[in-house]
Design a protein around this motif. Sequence first.
Motif, short mmCIF file in Angstrom:
data_model
loop_
_atom_site.label_atom_id
_atom_site.label_comp_id
_atom_site.label_asym_id
_atom_site.label_seq_id
_atom_site.Cartn_x
_atom_site.Cartn_y
_atom_site.Cartn_z
N ILE A 1 -48.96 29.90 13.79
CA ILE A 1 -49.98 29.13 13.09
C ILE A 1 -49.74 29.28 11.60
O ILE A 1 -49.57 30.40 11.09
N GLU A 2 -49.75 28.16 10.88
CA GLU A 2 -49.68 28.23 9.42
C GLU A 2 -51.06 28.59 8.90
O GLU A 2 -52.01 27.81 9.03
N VAL A 3 -51.19 29.78 8.32
CA VAL A 3 -52.49 30.24 7.83
C VAL A 3 -52.60 30.19 6.31
O VAL A 3 -53.69 30.37 5.75
N GLY A 4 -51.49 29.96 5.63
CA GLY A 4 -51.51 29.88 4.17
C GLY A 4 -50.24 29.22 3.68
O GLY A 4 -49.22 29.19 4.39
N HIS A 5 -50.30 28.65 2.47
CA HIS A 5 -49.12 28.01 1.89
C HIS A 5 -49.26 28.09 0.37
O HIS A 5 -50.31 27.75 -0.17
N ILE A 6 -48.21 28.54 -0.29
CA ILE A 6 -48.24 28.64 -1.76
C ILE A 6 -47.08 27.85 -2.33
O ILE A 6 -45.99 27.83 -1.78
N PHE A 7 -47.34 27.17 -3.47
CA PHE A 7 -46.40 26.21 -4.02
C PHE A 7 -46.16 26.44 -5.51
O PHE A 7 -47.10 26.74 -6.25
N ILE B 1 -47.58 23.96 -16.68
CA ILE B 1 -46.78 24.29 -15.49
C ILE B 1 -47.75 24.82 -14.43
O ILE B 1 -48.43 25.83 -14.63
N MET B 2 -47.81 24.13 -13.28
CA MET B 2 -48.83 24.44 -12.28
C MET B 2 -48.28 25.13 -11.03
O MET B 2 -47.12 24.95 -10.66
N GLY B 3 -49.15 25.89 -10.39
CA GLY B 3 -48.93 26.42 -9.06
C GLY B 3 -50.15 26.12 -8.22
O GLY B 3 -51.25 25.97 -8.74
N SER B 4 -49.96 26.03 -6.91
CA SER B 4 -51.07 25.75 -5.99
C SER B 4 -50.98 26.70 -4.81
O SER B 4 -49.88 26.95 -4.29
N TYR B 5 -52.14 27.21 -4.35
CA TYR B 5 -52.14 28.29 -3.37
C TYR B 5 -53.30 28.08 -2.39
O TYR B 5 -54.46 28.20 -2.76
N GLY B 6 -52.98 27.76 -1.14
CA GLY B 6 -54.02 27.48 -0.16
C GLY B 6 -54.05 28.48 0.97
O GLY B 6 -53.02 29.02 1.38
N ILE B 7 -55.25 28.71 1.48
CA ILE B 7 -55.41 29.59 2.65
C ILE B 7 -56.63 29.12 3.42
O ILE B 7 -57.66 28.77 2.83
N GLY B 8 -56.52 29.07 4.74
CA GLY B 8 -57.60 28.56 5.57
C GLY B 8 -58.34 29.66 6.30
O GLY B 8 -57.76 30.28 7.21
#
Length: 552
Positions: A400-406, A431-438
């Motif tokens: 399961i993908e539980v998080g993704h950072i970019f 300069i941006m970064g994006s960081y998601g977690i469910g």
Amino acid sequence: MVRRASQLFIPTLRDDPAEAEAVSHKLLVRGGFIRQVSAGLWSYLPLGWRVHEKIVQIIREEMDSIGAQEMLMPVLTPAELWKSTGRYSIPEVFKLRDRNEREFVLPLTHEETVAFHAREIQSYRDLPQMLYHFQTKHRDEPRPRAGLIRVREFIMKDSYSFDRDEEGLDASFGLHKGAYDRIFERCEVEAYAVQAESGMMGGSESMDYLAPAESGANTLVTCERGDYAADLEIARGIPRAPELPDDLEAPEEVETPGAKTIEDVAQLLGIDAAATSKAMPVVMNGEVVLGLVRGDDRLDEGKMLEVLGQPFRPATEEEIQKAFGADPGSIGPVGAAVQIVADEALRKGQYVAGANRTGHHLRGVEAGRDFQPRFANIRQVREGDTCSKCGGALRLQTAIEVGHIFKLGTYYSEPLEATFIDQDGKEKLLIMGSYGIGPGRTMAAAVEQHHDDDGIKWPRTVAPYDVHLVSLPGLEEQAAQVASKLDEAGDDVLLDDRDQRAGEKFADADLIGLPVRVTVGKKTLEDGAVDVRSRETGEESRVAIGELGSLR
């Protein structure tokens, strides 16, 4: 805190939902944690929301610890923000209009909105910045499935970093990676940080957090020696060595009547299937492109998309006939007037390939001599491939993908004109970064990894309550005494005071899965003690009420 089950909404079920396949789907519904409203739309019932918010609090603490600042951005978002970045056309984006025909989206994530706010950053002195929020997201998911794993509405923590240069982005990315590692460790969810594709998010680099689970939609590739992990879409492995026939000075045509598959060709010619090449023609912007992999391999569409840089589809039989002059089972690279992308495994050696003449193949086809391809990693890794780092065997697990950072770079700041004045007095893009977690997916992953045939085994840090106190009939006074004792020690207690048989109470306790079960039974009247049972190990002990302390 002590809550009485007789006063709570905990609608447990004895049987699995008919449509459920994932373990987490079955147990979260049966345990009274969640309920489906429609396909991909779920309500968190009181028990489920307590788990969700425990996970949220862990995430919040770790985000705060790296200096990120919590905020809240709206769900309803003006469509022009998404049109400016080119993401408005993404099929998964929900689109709507208000009564005045103004266009809006229900976003999957909030890069556009936060970049809009970042335009207020004026100077390099204001950098770096890290902002985050917990917010409802929407995804027009075509095939919702597996309970909380693939849904149409969900809550996500997404955070965003803003830096003046790539060095700053690397630092922000590293801080988030460390925070994510700690989050999953605290939630007791086994998760691997792996290189991944950025997909619709854009940017230069990303990492997935994959939690091994039987019901996952992703595939995690790991080395048996523990030094390599990757998402299947980006994983590299070394295939077994093929058994190749003797080399030929030039391709030699052979008849292969009725041989339409790799297996047919290999059997007819008496060769290893790995000694053939498999032609996979696709169409990109009306142009036919030939993907070429070894006969025993499969084309990885994600890798092919990364190579081509644009969406594609499989070529139709009519398009194949027009481009190659032969039926699909007899096409190959030699003499083909199309762009050819060949997998790295075909770089050395001679292989059997289609002759672009129906019912015929060519022996001794050699890349570089007989055709000029563009080489790339486009094969799908297989179980047992060799690790390119250490030579160990690779294994594949569903996850399961539980998080993704970019690392987004200027992907969003440029179209939204999010700039700052640097130390040299020049205007530059943020300069941006994006960081998601469910939290919901993390909850599902915890169940997938912590359960048995009887129900859930919640990790202590995310369990809705610490102790399930089961009171048998006629022992209400003693149960209240035990509950008070545990409450004073700081434990959250679910007191099952319902008018139910002992067997039903024990079955519900195992199903709900709190870390500790304490039973007040008839023996309590005799010895003033209770049974304390670990849900994780099943170990049981007899403890005097007067000696009870925190059971966390």
